[in-house]
Design an enzyme around this catalytic site. Sequence first.
Site, short mmCIF file in Angstrom:
data_model
loop_
_atom_site.label_atom_id
_atom_site.label_comp_id
_atom_site.label_asym_id
_atom_site.label_seq_id
_atom_site.Cartn_x
_atom_site.Cartn_y
_atom_site.Cartn_z
N CYS A 197 -60.21 12.09 10.03
CA CYS A 197 -61.29 13.04 9.68
C CYS A 197 -62.62 12.71 10.35
CB CYS A 197 -61.48 13.09 8.16
SG CYS A 197 -62.21 11.61 7.44
N GLU A 228 -24.90 -16.26 -10.03
CA GLU A 228 -24.18 -15.12 -9.46
C GLU A 228 -24.87 -14.66 -8.18
OE1 GLU A 228 -23.21 -13.25 -13.91
OE2 GLU A 228 -24.60 -12.25 -12.54
N CYS A 239 -60.55 14.35 3.67
CA CYS A 239 -59.74 13.66 4.69
C CYS A 239 -58.32 14.21 4.64
CB CYS A 239 -59.74 12.16 4.46
SG CYS A 239 -58.73 11.26 5.67
N LYS A 241 -28.73 -17.54 -14.60
CA LYS A 241 -28.80 -17.02 -15.97
C LYS A 241 -28.44 -18.09 -16.98
CE LYS A 241 -27.14 -12.39 -14.59
NZ LYS A 241 -26.08 -11.39 -14.84
N LYS A 297 -26.68 -12.27 -5.74
CA LYS A 297 -27.49 -11.08 -5.98
C LYS A 297 -27.16 -10.05 -4.90
CE LYS A 297 -32.22 -9.60 -6.99
NZ LYS A 297 -32.23 -8.44 -6.09
N SER A 345 -36.12 -5.57 -14.67
CA SER A 345 -36.02 -6.22 -13.37
C SER A 345 -36.04 -7.74 -13.58
CB SER A 345 -37.18 -5.80 -12.47
OG SER A 345 -38.42 -6.13 -13.09
N LEU A 346 -35.85 -8.50 -12.50
CA LEU A 346 -35.79 -9.96 -12.60
C LEU A 346 -37.04 -10.59 -11.99
CD1 LEU A 346 -32.11 -10.76 -11.57
CD2 LEU A 346 -33.09 -10.94 -13.85
N LYS A 391 -34.44 -15.96 -4.32
CA LYS A 391 -34.22 -15.07 -3.18
C LYS A 391 -33.90 -15.86 -1.91
CE LYS A 391 -34.74 -11.18 -3.42
NZ LYS A 391 -35.93 -10.29 -3.42
N GLU A 414 -23.66 -3.27 -10.11
CA GLU A 414 -24.29 -2.95 -8.84
C GLU A 414 -23.34 -2.11 -8.01
OE1 GLU A 414 -28.00 -4.00 -6.70
OE2 GLU A 414 -27.26 -4.32 -8.74
N CYS A 455 -62.83 7.11 10.71
CA CYS A 455 -61.46 7.44 10.30
C CYS A 455 -60.76 8.19 11.42
CB CYS A 455 -61.49 8.30 9.03
SG CYS A 455 -59.87 8.93 8.55
N ASP A 478 -27.14 -6.69 -2.73
CA ASP A 478 -28.20 -5.79 -2.28
C ASP A 478 -27.70 -4.37 -2.35
OD1 ASP A 478 -30.60 -4.94 -1.34
OD2 ASP A 478 -30.23 -5.45 0.75
N CYS A 535 -61.57 4.84 4.32
CA CYS A 535 -62.24 6.11 4.58
C CYS A 535 -62.74 6.65 3.24
CB CYS A 535 -61.28 7.10 5.23
SG CYS A 535 -61.95 8.79 5.32
N TYR A 540 2.14 1.92 -3.51
CA TYR A 540 1.05 2.41 -4.34
C TYR A 540 0.77 3.87 -4.02
CZ TYR A 540 -3.65 2.91 -6.31
OH TYR A 540 -4.74 3.35 -7.02
N ASP A 541 0.70 4.20 -2.71
CA ASP A 541 0.42 5.58 -2.31
C ASP A 541 1.48 6.54 -2.83
OD1 ASP A 541 -1.85 4.73 -1.03
OD2 ASP A 541 -0.94 4.69 0.97
N TYR A 544 -21.98 -7.17 -14.03
CA TYR A 544 -22.47 -8.53 -14.22
C TYR A 544 -23.21 -8.75 -15.54
CZ TYR A 544 -26.61 -6.25 -12.19
OH TYR A 544 -27.65 -5.39 -11.91
N ASP A 580 0.83 -1.20 0.00
CA ASP A 580 0.00 0.00 0.00
C ASP A 580 0.86 1.25 0.00
OD1 ASP A 580 -2.21 -1.60 0.03
OD2 ASP A 580 -2.67 -1.30 2.15
#
Length: 715
Positions: free
Chosen positions: A421, A121, A440, A299, A123, A90-91, A323, A183, A418, A125, A434, A44-45, A235, A41
């Site tokens: 109201c 793969e 309301c 997939k 998934k 979406s999946l 999931k 992601e 309600c 979050d 309601c 690299y720095d 991905y 490191d």
Amino acid sequence: MPRSPSPRAPATLAARAEELRRTIREHDWRYYVLDAPVVSDEAYDALFTELLALEAAHPELRSPDSPTARVGGAPLESLPSARHVAPMLSLDSSLREEDVRRFDARVRQLLAEERPRYVVEPKLDGLSIELVYQGGLLVQAATRGDGIRGEVVTENVRTIRTATLALRADERPVPRLLAVRGEVFLGLRAFERLNAALTEAGQETFANPRNAAAGTLRQLDPRVAAGRGLEIFVYEMMAGEGVALPTHWETLAAFRSWGLRPVPRAELVHGIDEAIAVRNRLVALRDELAYELDGLVIKVDDLRARDEMGATSHHPRWAFAYKFESRKEVTRILKIEVSVGRTGVLTPFAMLLPVDIGGVTISKASLHNREEVARKDIRDRDWVRVERAGDVIPYVVERVEHEGGGRRARRFRMPERCPRCGAAVEERGPFTVCPNRLACPAQLEGRIEHLGSRHALDIAGLGEQTARQLVETGLVRNLADVFALTREQLLALDGFADVSAGNLLAGIDRARTTELGRFLYALSIPDVGRRTAADLAAHFGSLERLLQASEADLLDVEGVGPTMAAAIHGFLAEPETREVIRLMRQRGVRPRGAESRPRGPLSGRTFVFTGALESMGRTDAQSRVEAVGGAAAAAISKRVDVVVAGPGAGSKLAKAQKLGLAIVDEPAFLRILEEAERGGAPALPERPAPPARAARGARRAASPASAGPASRRKD
């Protein structure tokens, strides 16, 4: 020690700067992609510091793809939006193994293979992102948004150390254009550090890593994003000019060679049993990983097979998300209370003894509706099992027996009036409602908050607390009143000062010009979500035509059935609704029609593809049609002009024949396309309408009320 810029000749300085950039990129690739660093490191720095000093002393040596560009530039005034290179769908997903096996059965039937090859793969979050490279350089990064357009967050993505700014060309040629999906996420340690820093600064913390990643990526100041430790994995290839890769597994290898960081722990398997085994191993490792997972993505590996399988309007048919079970804990209900939403539905919820679930403190959970409470027999002071559905939304799963619990409280009953109201409530199926929609305050507050939400008019500052103040003080009596607010009125509210009042008014002013789909979604029309609002906008093209539409006209919109058509028509026909829309227009609100496509020889013409194409992929074919002004639809309807049918065409072809649509094969389609690309006016095939449809069309053409919205411009 880092070197200091020495008085060398400019050419020598430029060569050194390029050498440093190349060396740092190589070390980044080895560290982040290969996980095999070859320098410490400290070393690299030293290289990085030398490059910083060199570019600071000689600004003319800076390049847009320099590793130092990650430090973060000046704040932006707002986040613009951009259209994605290809739709970000979406999946389809499920927690149940039987649903995963049904997905596999469909794949096996379509591919005629007993054990298809899958790539599995984890998934992640996080937040989905599109990265676009031209000539090997990152030129744009955009969030998923609605799948068609997203917010441009390029400057924030540049600050992510694991985001590749310039593709490597050492092992394989770099595509002229490359668009990839990935992601953006925050690791668990980075999340803990961020919340600790926010707590120390007296600021509100984030509920979970995903919210933290989303909030960070949408920061207007890249310097804030630069300090939070976001990471990125890629991905999926969305587009690649001049790239011919037969499988997804080889695509992941190509990502690695270009310096991109492919999703970790991906595996190539044969058959669904092996895929499920990988998922079960990941579940066992879940708590040991440095980042949050919420499932496994399965997939199809063969890219040509994927293209033939295609996609629905919502998700690809060649992928499925298996999931993970949500996390659950046991706690106690302190009291059951009731909230009133913008549609008038009364929702019971439980105030809980706070409990930690997956690193998030939960003190409130949904009970859904009165029938759900009765079925589970949940009462005040009960001990219950609470789950975070999708690891985000908490809800009460069941009551649990608890020693020493004592005598239970009385059964819960929904209020007869309600709570906001006082109107007598009504029971509609399992829901308590309601009916006092216009009077309301809770419903009006919900509608105001919804009006300002991100996918509606996106008015920052028009949240729950502000909406409540506006209603309680009488400043807003309907949605149109939002556009009549003044600085003096806002300054009289708690929490508002010159800056916050100015920001809200500026947001309201920007919202006066918006897309028609967003405007319709913002109105809180019954049963109309974002997708239906967009479909209504695309079908009618203008607010005037929609307001003139009959229920029969609404039935022509894809996905709108009789019940929904009646609800939409009834809402738009109400005098109160018409008055709110009139006042909004009077106060400068101008919803634009559906987004215009590039003008060209195929303007106003809609194509649908079914079956396989030999000369190109379906996505490429759709893109070429759109480039010359045409539209590519996913489903067959009366509005389609040409259906391109290849080998393997199925139900779409049958429906097209039934509707009497024009159908062409691939050679005929290529002739149409090539003529349009040369700038000519291609002759499209005639479209014979079946007798029954023609008769219905003739009847409707005689009605002035329906002729306007149902007509289609061909100019």
